[in-house]
Design a protein around this motif. Structure first.
Motif, mmCIF file in Angstrom:
data_model
loop_
_atom_site.group_PDB
_atom_site.id
_atom_site.type_symbol
_atom_site.label_atom_id
_atom_site.label_comp_id
_atom_site.label_asym_id
_atom_site.label_seq_id
_atom_site.Cartn_x
_atom_site.Cartn_y
_atom_site.Cartn_z
ATOM 1 N N TRP A 229 -13.103 -4.704 4.010
ATOM 2 C CA TRP A 229 -12.497 -3.859 3.084
ATOM 3 C C TRP A 229 -11.263 -4.453 2.567
ATOM 4 O O TRP A 229 -10.527 -5.325 3.089
ATOM 5 C CB TRP A 229 -12.384 -2.381 3.589
ATOM 6 C CG TRP A 229 -13.243 -1.727 3.845
ATOM 7 C CD1 TRP A 229 -14.141 -1.709 4.816
ATOM 8 C CD2 TRP A 229 -13.532 -0.591 3.039
ATOM 9 N NE1 TRP A 229 -14.920 -0.554 4.978
ATOM 10 C CE2 TRP A 229 -14.811 0.030 3.640
ATOM 11 C CE3 TRP A 229 -13.265 -0.007 1.775
ATOM 12 C CZ2 TRP A 229 -15.583 1.025 3.194
ATOM 13 C CZ3 TRP A 229 -14.005 0.969 1.314
ATOM 14 C CH2 TRP A 229 -15.170 1.556 2.008
ATOM 15 N N LEU A 230 -10.804 -4.326 1.203
ATOM 16 C CA LEU A 230 -9.453 -4.487 0.423
ATOM 17 C C LEU A 230 -8.689 -3.373 0.099
ATOM 18 O O LEU A 230 -9.297 -2.599 -0.622
ATOM 19 C CB LEU A 230 -9.634 -5.771 -0.603
ATOM 20 C CG LEU A 230 -8.458 -6.068 -1.324
ATOM 21 C CD1 LEU A 230 -7.349 -6.694 -0.363
ATOM 22 C CD2 LEU A 230 -8.832 -6.796 -2.492
ATOM 23 N N ILE A 231 -7.714 -3.392 0.614
ATOM 24 C CA ILE A 231 -6.604 -2.224 0.003
ATOM 25 C C ILE A 231 -5.457 -2.978 -0.799
ATOM 26 O O ILE A 231 -4.943 -3.705 -0.300
ATOM 27 C CB ILE A 231 -6.244 -1.261 1.517
ATOM 28 C CG1 ILE A 231 -7.089 -0.486 1.747
ATOM 29 C CG2 ILE A 231 -4.981 -0.488 0.806
ATOM 30 C CD1 ILE A 231 -6.825 0.350 2.980
ATOM 31 N N LEU A 232 -5.268 -2.299 -1.931
ATOM 32 C CA LEU A 232 -4.240 -2.815 -2.884
ATOM 33 C C LEU A 232 -3.320 -1.989 -2.842
ATOM 34 O O LEU A 232 -3.209 -0.871 -3.460
ATOM 35 C CB LEU A 232 -5.049 -3.092 -4.251
ATOM 36 C CG LEU A 232 -6.158 -3.955 -4.493
ATOM 37 C CD1 LEU A 232 -6.702 -3.860 -6.005
ATOM 38 C CD2 LEU A 232 -5.756 -5.534 -4.120
ATOM 39 N N ALA A 233 -2.320 -2.388 -2.254
ATOM 40 C CA ALA A 233 -1.109 -1.549 -2.198
ATOM 41 C C ALA A 233 0.371 -2.284 -2.856
ATOM 42 O O ALA A 233 1.300 -2.385 -2.086
ATOM 43 C CB ALA A 233 -0.864 -1.364 -0.766
ATOM 44 N N VAL A 355 -13.305 -2.082 -2.448
ATOM 45 C CA VAL A 355 -11.654 -2.375 -2.879
ATOM 46 C C VAL A 355 -11.195 -1.100 -3.276
ATOM 47 O O VAL A 355 -11.523 -0.399 -4.214
ATOM 48 C CB VAL A 355 -11.670 -3.296 -4.173
ATOM 49 C CG1 VAL A 355 -10.412 -3.455 -4.573
ATOM 50 C CG2 VAL A 355 -12.425 -4.629 -3.794
ATOM 51 N N LEU A 356 -10.019 -0.504 -2.332
ATOM 52 C CA LEU A 356 -9.338 0.641 -2.817
ATOM 53 C C LEU A 356 -7.857 0.479 -3.032
ATOM 54 O O LEU A 356 -7.304 -0.595 -2.877
ATOM 55 C CB LEU A 356 -9.305 1.498 -1.464
ATOM 56 C CG LEU A 356 -10.617 1.841 -0.822
ATOM 57 C CD1 LEU A 356 -10.451 2.515 0.664
ATOM 58 C CD2 LEU A 356 -11.660 2.571 -1.582
ATOM 59 N N ILE A 357 -7.523 1.431 -3.977
ATOM 60 C CA ILE A 357 -6.000 1.190 -4.409
ATOM 61 C C ILE A 357 -5.257 2.538 -4.505
ATOM 62 O O ILE A 357 -5.744 3.688 -4.513
ATOM 63 C CB ILE A 357 -6.078 0.573 -5.805
ATOM 64 C CG1 ILE A 357 -4.416 0.503 -6.321
ATOM 65 C CG2 ILE A 357 -6.619 1.677 -6.922
ATOM 66 C CD1 ILE A 357 -4.298 -0.493 -7.575
ATOM 67 N N ALA A 358 -4.062 2.551 -4.024
ATOM 68 C CA ALA A 358 -3.151 3.519 -4.207
ATOM 69 C C ALA A 358 -1.816 3.236 -4.761
ATOM 70 O O ALA A 358 -1.206 2.260 -4.181
ATOM 71 C CB ALA A 358 -2.924 4.311 -3.023
ATOM 72 N N ALA A 359 -1.374 3.841 -5.919
ATOM 73 C CA ALA A 359 -0.252 3.392 -6.653
ATOM 74 C C ALA A 359 0.317 4.236 -7.520
ATOM 75 O O ALA A 359 -0.387 5.260 -8.018
ATOM 76 C CB ALA A 359 -0.486 1.939 -7.243
ATOM 77 N N GLY A 360 1.380 3.889 -8.413
ATOM 78 C CA GLY A 360 1.864 4.557 -9.453
ATOM 79 C C GLY A 360 2.115 6.057 -9.185
ATOM 80 O O GLY A 360 1.951 7.019 -9.880
#
Ligand code: FAD
Length: 422
Positions: A229-233, A355-360
């Motif tokens: 897994w890849l987490i974009l933070a 690939v997951l992301i949390a941002a903004g």
């Protein structure tokens, strides 16, 4: 480019350095970014026994997480009235509960890992227009009646003036569940806790390229991480790893300054331990520090690069709040980059299969970001309930594309900022 030291850098115990990645490694999860989001995710995954590698292009906490105003807000950036209108009462209620869970998560991390970050309770929302006060009082009543939230109370002009010695505020509400903390101490505490649980944290290691697939491969200057897994933070400081995220998150420079120690004089401006945020579109926010300085955030700069003269910008904002400001001298002033979205909802998404992301978080990430990181971690672990809710929030791409979106936004912001003054 070297940045000016912040008050937090000067007053927070330093963190040991973590070595850059040198060579290829295998992990269950690779996290890009060691701020609240990335470390919140890494910590939860490590607590559950997964092998985690965190890549950070600077130092842990060197992004927005270590240089923000430290204010802890209940709920999302949009208030419950707006959420009810947009999604109906049931979903608004679920989102409110998530906001409360985010604060509980923050406090849980602080107590579980004994993070000394000066967490204080209480956040005052101060209206700079008398006509706003009835709405704010109605909102406080609404939170109590509809959401059973006892932590909020309306405040009238006289009671407010006794706490906040700024003549331009007419009333508002106090949220005793919100508050403030030293964000650099908190993010460093998260880094220490994660490292203590075996997370491999690599500073000065930029993720340069993502090779999609299962497993996914993340290329850095001196090694490749292969992970399930890849987490974009990386929030608004991350560029080029996901075109989709780049189109939906806009970096906006924001400024903070801290006065010299004021001792008893602090009471002439702020006679409470609570933090204050006002009702301006370009919000002014301030709070006491543990050594009795006034930390003030405000000022308008819609550039994406660090602000050249942050002290001047903050001073302009300070003058509007405290006309009697002449005796206030700043020891520190700095800028940081806030990631905002068009709707002000956070971007929580599955960008690709693994690939997951949390941002903004749009200026409200102190409570939300570490929690959103934990929500991504839970998704990896097979519990995606909170993720499903957050990922339904609409976060469209900014209009205008890469070239025009910034100028268009500047125009819109300047319009609303001008309205603050009249
Ligand atoms: C001046 C200012 C004041 C603010 N005040 C408040 C406030 O009072 N209350 C509040 O709730 N919120 C506030 N915020 C917002 C809050 O700080 C953010 O929402 C939150 O810190 C975001 O955390 P994050 O971990 O997602 O991002 P960040 O803390 O920015 O972390 C992202 C990290 O990713 C790293 N990175 C990026 N790209 C790569 C790459 N390719 N490879 C490796 N590493 C990479 C960056 O170096 C950075 O360390 C403020 C922000 C600023 C700038």
């Amino acid at each position: 480019m070297s940045r000016p030291a912040t008050y937090y850098d000067a007053s927070t115990p330093s963190l040991r350095a973590f070595p850059p990645l040198d060579g290829d490694v295998r992990a269950d999860v690779c996290v890009v970014g060691a701020g609240f989001t990335g470390l919140g995710a890494a910590l939860r995954l490590a607590e559950r026994g997964l092998r985690v590698v965190v890549l950070e292009k600077g130092a842990a906490g060197s992004g927005a997480s270590g240089r923000n105003g430290g204010q802890i807000h209940s709920g999302l950036r949009r208030d419950q009235f707006a959420l009810e209108k947009a999604f109906g009462e049931k979903v608004a209620r679920q989102l409110w509960d998530l906001g409360q869970a985010a604060i509980a998560h923050l406090d849980g991390c602080i107590s579980r890992y004994d993070i000394q970050c000066g967490r204080k309770r209480g956040l005052i929302y101060a209206d700079h227009r008398a006509r706003f006060v009835p709405h704010t009082h109605a909102y406080a009543e609404h939170l109590r009646a509809r959401y059973g939230y006892e932590g909020v109370a309306p405040i009238g002009r006289n009671a407010l003036q006794a706490l906040v010695k700024a003549p331009g505020y007419h009333g508002g509400m106090v949220d005793y569940g919100g508050g403030h903390l030293n964000p650099l101490a908190f993010v460093r505490g998260l880094a220490e806790a994660a490292a203590g649980l075996g997370v491999a944290l690599h500073e000065q290691t930029e993720a340069l390229r993502v090779e999609p697939g299962s497993p996914v491969r993340i290329h850095t200057p001196a090694g490749v991480v292969t992970a399930d897994w890849l987490i974009l933070a990386g929030d608004s400081l991350m560029k080029g790893l996901s075109a989709d995220a780049d189109a939906r998150i806009l970096p906006i420079a924001s400024t903070v300054a801290v006065t010299e120690p004021l001792g008893a004089r602090l009471d002439d401006y702020l006679a409470t331990d609570m933090a204050v945020a006002d009702s301006r579109f370009v919000v002014n926010y301030f709070r006491p520090t543990e050594d009795r300085r006034l930390l003030f955030g405000g000022g308008e700069s819609y550039s994406t690069t660090p602000v050249r003269d942050p002290a001047r910008l903050v001073h302009e904002a300070l003058k509007r709040v405290f006309p009697d400001h002449a005796a206030l001298r700043f020891d520190y002033a700095w800028s940081g980059v806030v990631g905002i979205t068009q709707t002000r909802y956070p971007l929580v998404r599955r960008m690709d299969g693994n690939v997951l992301i949390a941002a903004g978080y749009s200026g409200q990430g102190v409570a939300l970001a570490p929690f959103a990181g934990a929500v991504l971690a839970e998704t990896v672990l097979g519990n995606s309930r909170d993720f499903e809710l957050l990922s339904r929030l609409p976060v469209p791409a900014f209009p205008g594309g890469a070239a025009l979106r910034q100028p268009l936004l500047v125009l819109a912001m300047l319009y609303y900022a001008a309205r603050d003054r009249f």
